[in-house]
Motif scaffolding. Structure first.
Motif, PDB file in Angstrom:
ATOM      1  N   ARG A 160       0.793  -1.310  -0.003  1.00 11.49           N
ATOM      2  CA  ARG A 160       0.109   0.166   0.007  1.00 11.49           C
ATOM      3  C   ARG A 160       0.767   1.230  -0.056  1.00 11.49           C
ATOM      4  O   ARG A 160       0.381   2.395  -0.476  1.00 11.49           O
ATOM      5  N   THR A 161       2.196   1.169   0.369  1.00 16.33           N
ATOM      6  CA  THR A 161       2.881   2.450   0.405  1.00 16.33           C
ATOM      7  C   THR A 161       4.355   2.298   0.193  1.00 16.33           C
ATOM      8  O   THR A 161       4.597   0.899   0.169  1.00 16.33           O
ATOM      9  N   ALA A 162       5.101   3.257  -0.228  1.00 18.33           N
ATOM     10  CA  ALA A 162       6.418   3.342  -0.395  1.00 18.33           C
ATOM     11  C   ALA A 162       7.106   4.451   0.184  1.00 18.33           C
ATOM     12  O   ALA A 162       6.494   5.507   0.193  1.00 18.33           O
ATOM     13  N   THR A 163       8.346   3.998   0.436  1.00 13.91           N
ATOM     14  CA  THR A 163       9.258   5.461   0.693  1.00 13.91           C
ATOM     15  C   THR A 163      10.342   5.426  -0.210  1.00 13.91           C
ATOM     16  O   THR A 163      10.875   4.470  -0.622  1.00 13.91           O
ATOM     17  N   ALA A 164      10.889   6.538  -0.415  1.00 14.52           N
ATOM     18  CA  ALA A 164      12.299   6.693  -1.247  1.00 14.52           C
ATOM     19  C   ALA A 164      13.043   8.015  -0.610  1.00 14.52           C
ATOM     20  O   ALA A 164      12.539   8.767  -0.082  1.00 14.52           O
ATOM     21  N   GLN A 165      14.366   8.071  -1.204  1.00 13.58           N
ATOM     22  CA  GLN A 165      15.150   9.141  -0.745  1.00 13.58           C
ATOM     23  C   GLN A 165      15.944   9.504  -2.033  1.00 13.58           C
ATOM     24  O   GLN A 165      15.946   8.749  -3.044  1.00 13.58           O
ATOM     25  N   ALA A 166      16.377  10.710  -1.918  1.00 11.07           N
ATOM     26  CA  ALA A 166      16.993  11.481  -3.343  1.00 11.07           C
ATOM     27  C   ALA A 166      17.853  12.459  -2.768  1.00 11.07           C
ATOM     28  O   ALA A 166      17.804  12.829  -1.573  1.00 11.07           O
ATOM     29  N   GLU A 167      18.852  12.577  -3.654  1.00  9.83           N
ATOM     30  CA  GLU A 167      20.150  13.510  -3.468  1.00  9.83           C
ATOM     31  C   GLU A 167      20.433  14.253  -4.448  1.00  9.83           C
ATOM     32  O   GLU A 167      20.443  13.723  -5.666  1.00  9.83           O
ATOM     33  N   ILE A 168      20.269  15.582  -4.427  1.00 10.51           N
ATOM     34  CA  ILE A 168      20.607  16.546  -5.490  1.00 10.51           C
ATOM     35  C   ILE A 168      22.182  16.939  -5.402  1.00 10.51           C
ATOM     36  O   ILE A 168      22.677  17.552  -4.402  1.00 10.51           O
ATOM     37  N   THR A 169      22.904  16.848  -6.163  1.00 11.22           N
ATOM     38  CA  THR A 169      24.273  17.376  -6.176  1.00 11.22           C
ATOM     39  C   THR A 169      24.775  18.041  -7.637  1.00 11.22           C
ATOM     40  O   THR A 169      24.400  17.832  -8.487  1.00 11.22           O
ATOM     41  N   ASP A 170      25.739  18.601  -7.218  1.00 12.52           N
ATOM     42  CA  ASP A 170      26.223  19.512  -8.326  1.00 12.52           C
ATOM     43  C   ASP A 170      27.444  18.804  -9.108  1.00 12.52           C
ATOM     44  O   ASP A 170      27.679  17.789  -8.618  1.00 12.52           O
ATOM     45  N   THR A 171      27.965  19.689 -10.121  1.00 11.31           N
ATOM     46  CA  THR A 171      28.921  18.937 -10.745  1.00 11.31           C
ATOM     47  C   THR A 171      30.145  18.502 -10.186  1.00 11.31           C
ATOM     48  O   THR A 171      30.826  17.651 -10.504  1.00 11.31           O
ATOM     49  N   THR A 172      30.451  19.126  -9.021  1.00 15.14           N
ATOM     50  CA  THR A 172      31.632  18.729  -8.318  1.00 15.14           C
ATOM     51  C   THR A 172      31.144  17.556  -7.115  1.00 15.14           C
ATOM     52  O   THR A 172      32.020  17.318  -6.406  1.00 15.14           O
ATOM     53  N   GLY A 173      30.049  17.119  -7.209  1.00 12.34           N
ATOM     54  CA  GLY A 173      29.630  15.964  -6.254  1.00 12.34           C
ATOM     55  C   GLY A 173      29.064  16.792  -4.958  1.00 12.34           C
ATOM     56  O   GLY A 173      28.801  15.849  -3.945  1.00 12.34           O
ATOM     57  N   ARG A 174      29.298  18.037  -4.721  1.00 15.24           N
ATOM     58  CA  ARG A 174      28.685  18.534  -3.549  1.00 15.24           C
ATOM     59  C   ARG A 174      27.154  18.394  -3.393  1.00 15.24           C
ATOM     60  O   ARG A 174      26.433  18.544  -4.311  1.00 15.24           O
ATOM     61  N   VAL A 175      26.540  17.985  -2.212  1.00 17.42           N
ATOM     62  CA  VAL A 175      25.190  17.877  -1.827  1.00 17.42           C
ATOM     63  C   VAL A 175      24.346  19.273  -1.855  1.00 17.42           C
ATOM     64  O   VAL A 175      24.618  19.962  -0.738  1.00 17.42           O
ATOM     65  N   ILE A 176      23.774  19.560  -2.666  1.00 16.81           N
ATOM     66  CA  ILE A 176      22.759  20.604  -2.808  1.00 16.81           C
ATOM     67  C   ILE A 176      21.492  20.604  -1.759  1.00 16.81           C
ATOM     68  O   ILE A 176      21.213  21.390  -1.228  1.00 16.81           O
ATOM     69  N   ALA A 177      20.871  19.342  -1.990  1.00 15.35           N
ATOM     70  CA  ALA A 177      19.755  18.988  -1.147  1.00 15.35           C
ATOM     71  C   ALA A 177      19.439  17.741  -1.035  1.00 15.35           C
ATOM     72  O   ALA A 177      19.871  16.805  -1.794  1.00 15.35           O
ATOM     73  N   HIS A 178      18.912  17.009  -0.122  1.00 12.40           N
ATOM     74  CA  HIS A 178      18.528  15.519   0.021  1.00 12.40           C
ATOM     75  C   HIS A 178      17.047  15.493   0.504  1.00 12.40           C
ATOM     76  O   HIS A 178      16.557  16.342   1.075  1.00 12.40           O
ATOM     77  N   ALA A 179      16.505  14.463   0.158  1.00 14.19           N
ATOM     78  CA  ALA A 179      14.870  14.376   0.333  1.00 14.19           C
ATOM     79  C   ALA A 179      14.424  12.938   0.635  1.00 14.19           C
ATOM     80  O   ALA A 179      15.086  12.179   0.497  1.00 14.19           O
ATOM     81  N   VAL A 180      13.143  12.858   1.469  1.00 13.29           N
ATOM     82  CA  VAL A 180      12.615  11.617   1.414  1.00 13.29           C
ATOM     83  C   VAL A 180      11.114  12.030   1.190  1.00 13.29           C
ATOM     84  O   VAL A 180      10.599  13.080   1.263  1.00 13.29           O
TER      85      VAL A 180
END
Lengths: 175, 175, 175, 175
Positions: free
Chosen positions: D146-166
């Motif tokens: 009935r449900t799912a969870t997921a996570q995401a990561e946004i990185t720039d071209t140098t690999g630095r984390v700009i944002a992360h989410a669930v």
């Protein structure tokens, strides 16, 4: 204390102890599902069920409930403390999760049940022994056939916001 | 239970009791700020401080710590239960908040401190006595001069994800 | 359409086009920091600044602002749609983030600035062209010297809750 | 801009304009539900469907997809900017919500659909024109009936984390 670890005669002068009791939580399972939510809480209010174990473990209690709304209280104790001498955020999360869940439960028809999908809590001010009794009011924001959302606010005795929270619940029907 | 109002002959056959002890949490305050984070945990690991009260209250403990990472364990007990016979979500939130906070703490220089701004936790599977010991690993995702974020995952003994979480911390410097 | 991909003469009958304009966002940077928050919005309301680019891109606008409170509006368009024919959740997140941020901004003294640390948004009902203009009201819940929290609610023209959100902001001072 | 009320001679030298096109989003509705998730994305990758409108509006695109995983890209533009000259947090939220949703979609059987229940995103570093193309990778953390969870990561071209989410998604079956 910082020099004491291998000491065969530990200094117990600052050790505190607590004893508490709780009842078998299985008494809830059937009636929580068989009764309309609001009837369930009415029976609970009449002493028809013992409080759930976690309430005893953390010293919190449901003090008020109405359609789409539930209020819990908790009085900070030293045994709620984190390493830095304030009530651990998890204790506030437990209080909020309880109020949010019960607020949703009041809306459920007999034959349905809910489960918390998540909790987001913002810690806005430290809670300590000096905060006095904390009040947490949960309110349903949105309810559909399959999911509900609710919000909660924890305030101290002077009305200052200690924390606020939102949550989603999944509603599971008979069918 | 002893106050169960309308019942003159309370049935106490299913009442359980627990006694536990903890130490004065104030021992942490100064060293937590005066030491580099990683040195603080090394001293903690050597038994240099007693565990904080909430660890005793909920039966959880820090079992591993390294740069940007902290692991806590908790073995579900009936006294963690909510009304529906599973570990209360707030207990999982406490476990996650602890691992997230300690992971951030490992990154702090002497003279700085942190406070949790929030916690978002997703409950993905119920935890029960049958889950066995739960492991919660927290990891720093991002750390700056003023804030840090971290994520945590709680798994059961078979590696299934019971919950996962993210949090922000505020870092407070000397100046 | 499902059979069309290698077609050398693509069917363009259902292609839509939009043109819009925006102004250099750098005009905001200095006054946003030099004015008290409430004075900044007063000047904005008098047409003292063009709207920021994202407002033009998504067709949203600030319609009301007062101490600790900001209201944005957005009228759903087909170009807001996700693959399943409703307004993409990210558009609602943008609306909420804007209202939350501006609500906090109203509370800032000259010489300070804020940045959003996060956003948690609950999607409670799909928004479509039929929803009419969406209203998003953001309100400050808590504000301290270093951080603030706010909550927002997005409603359709009949008052139904489409989404609700909470956020934390970091406040950065002169010093 | 053309409506800037109190200014009789508006300075239009710094006004920019953009024109873009999109296709009728209704083409997605049926196949998204009739195909297994992974087959749907295969067909999408072959150009079997036009991108959804929001992708055109914000200039983002799906660049990679596999079982339980989806990657989106977006290159910051001035028209993504908030008043303080960085990419608006809502744009990052849209990118994350897209990657999270598609990651869950890859796991769905034909005859099922999903809807996003929420999004929590942490903004860890500002994104600007200088960040270069942002990459957002979403991954399923947990999936049930009935449900799912997921996570995401946004990185720039140098690999630095700009944002992360669930996020949590609700899965809706045929029955």
């Amino acid at each position: 204390m910082s020099a004491a670890p291998p000491d065969p005669t530990p200094d117990t002068t600052d050790v505190r102890e607590r004893t508490y009791a709780w009842a078998d939580p299985q008494v809830f399972a059937a009636p929580a599902r068989e009764l309309d939510g609001i009837d369930f809480f009415e029976k609970l209010g009449e002493g028809g069920f013992p409080p759930p174990p976690i309430n005893a473990t953390l010293g919190m209690g449901l003090v008020e409930v109405s359609d789409g709304r539930a209020v819990f209280e908790l009085t900070p104790q030293e045994w709620h403390y984190n390493p830095i001498g304030t009530v651990h955020g998890g204790v506030l999360a437990t209080l909020a999760d309880s109020a949010l869940g019960c607020a949703v439960h009041t809306k459920l028809a007999a034959g349905t049940a809910y489960t918390s999908l998540d909790l987001t809590i913002k810690f806005t001010r430290p809670a300590t022994l000096g905060s006095g009794t904390l009040t947490c009011e949960g309110r349903v924001v949105s309810i559909g056939r399959r999911t509900a959302t609710a919000q909660a606010e924890i305030t101290d005795t002077t009305g200052r916001v200690i924390a606020h929270a939102v949550a989603s619940c999944l509603i599971m029907g008979d069918s």
